[in-house]
Design a protein around this motif. Structure first.
Motif, short mmCIF file in Angstrom:
data_model
loop_
_atom_site.label_atom_id
_atom_site.label_comp_id
_atom_site.label_asym_id
_atom_site.label_seq_id
_atom_site.Cartn_x
_atom_site.Cartn_y
_atom_site.Cartn_z
N THR A 92 1.80 -130.27 -13.59
CA THR A 92 2.12 -131.41 -12.76
C THR A 92 3.54 -131.26 -12.26
O THR A 92 4.36 -130.58 -12.88
N SER A 128 7.33 -136.40 -8.22
CA SER A 128 6.81 -137.09 -7.03
C SER A 128 7.33 -136.48 -5.74
O SER A 128 6.68 -136.57 -4.71
N ARG A 186 -4.68 -132.44 -6.73
CA ARG A 186 -4.53 -133.77 -6.15
C ARG A 186 -3.14 -134.33 -6.43
O ARG A 186 -2.38 -133.76 -7.21
N TYR A 187 -2.86 -135.42 -5.76
CA TYR A 187 -1.71 -136.24 -6.10
C TYR A 187 -2.23 -137.37 -6.98
O TYR A 187 -3.21 -138.03 -6.64
N LYS A 188 -1.60 -137.55 -8.13
CA LYS A 188 -2.04 -138.60 -9.04
C LYS A 188 -1.84 -139.97 -8.41
O LYS A 188 -0.90 -140.19 -7.65
N GLY A 219 2.99 -140.80 -7.55
CA GLY A 219 2.05 -139.87 -6.93
C GLY A 219 2.37 -138.41 -7.19
O GLY A 219 2.48 -137.62 -6.26
N GLU A 220 2.53 -138.05 -8.45
CA GLU A 220 2.87 -136.66 -8.80
C GLU A 220 1.73 -135.71 -8.46
O GLU A 220 0.56 -136.04 -8.64
N PRO A 221 2.05 -134.49 -7.98
CA PRO A 221 1.02 -133.49 -7.73
C PRO A 221 0.52 -132.91 -9.06
O PRO A 221 1.30 -132.71 -9.98
N LEU A 278 2.23 -130.38 -3.41
CA LEU A 278 1.08 -129.92 -4.18
C LEU A 278 0.95 -128.40 -4.12
O LEU A 278 0.70 -127.75 -5.12
N THR A 327 -11.07 -132.65 -3.72
CA THR A 327 -10.17 -132.26 -2.64
C THR A 327 -10.82 -131.16 -1.81
O THR A 327 -11.12 -130.09 -2.33
#
Length: 176
Positions: free
Chosen positions: A152, A155, A118-120, A125-127, A159, A51
Motif C-alpha cells: 500500500t 494517499s 485499487r485506491y482504498k 484513498g491509499e493505493p 497506484l 479494476t
C-alpha cells in the motif's frame, strides 16, 4: 530520560507502521538456478480484481522490469482479447499462451495474478496492489519460481508507482 524514552517509542511505532505497508514472499533459492541469459516472455497476467485491465498494466510493468534487468524478453503478441473491460474466465487462454511460448523457443515464462489494484475507500484513498507471479519452465510447464506480495502507498502516491515498487521488489531476485 523521559524524552529519550518517548523518542524511542515514537521511532519504534513509526518503524512498525512502515513495515506493515508491504508483505512479500518469494522463492529466492530457486531464482539462482534459473538461466539469466535464457529467453523469457511475460504471458498474460490474470485480473482477479474489479479494476479494468489491471492484468495488462501489471504485465507491462513486469516486461519492462525484466528487459531493464538485461534479460532477453520475447514480446507476447497483443491479440486485443486478453482483457477487454473485465477479465472473464478463459480456461484455454493459459494453454494457448504456453503453446505460443513453446513455438517461439522461449525458455521461461512469467505469468501470475493481480489480486488487488485499487485506491482504498476512505478519506485518504491509499493505493493498494496485490500480485502473485510464477515463472514457468516452458518446456515442461512446471512452476520453477514463485512470488506473492502486497503493498500500500500513501494517499499522495500513484497506484502505478506502488505497483512498480512491488513488482520491482518481487522480481528483484530474477533481475540481479
Amino acid at each position: 530520560m523521559r524524552t529519550s524514552r518517548r523518542f524511542i517509542l515514537s521511532a519504534a511505532s513509526i518503524a512498525l507502521a512502515l513495515s506493515a505497508c508491504a508483505v512479500v514472499d518469494r522463492s529466492d533459492s530457486t531464482a539462482a538456478a534459473l538461466e539469466r541469459n535464457a529467453s523469457w516472455t511475460v504471458l498474460p497476467i490474470a485480473n482477479r480484481t474489479e479494476t479494468p485491465q489491471a492484468g495488462l498494466r501489471a504485465s507491462a510493468i513486469a516486461q519492462s522490469l525484466l528487459a531493464s534487468g538485461g534479460m532477453q524478453v520475447t514480446r507476447y503478441p497483443d491479440t486485443g482479447d486478453e482483457e477487454t473491460l473485465f477479465d472473464t474466465a478463459k480456461p484455454d487462454a493459459n494453454a494457448k499462451a504456453l503453446a505460443w511460448a513453446r513455438s517461439q523457443n522461449v525458455r521461461y515464462a512469467l505469468t501470475g495474478t493481480v489480486t488487488e489494484w485499487r485506491y482504498k475507500v476512505g478519506v485518504d484513498g491509499e493505493p493498494a496492489v496485490g500480485l502473485t507471479f510464477d515463472v514457468l519452465d516452458v518446456a515442461s510447464g512446471k512452476v520453477v519460481w514463485s512470488a506473492a506480495g502486497s503493498r500500500t502507498g500513501w494517499s499522495r502516491d500513484a497506484l502505478s508507482g506502488v505497483a512498480q515498487k512491488l513488482e520491482k521488489e518481487l522480481l528483484g531476485t530474477l533481475t540481479k
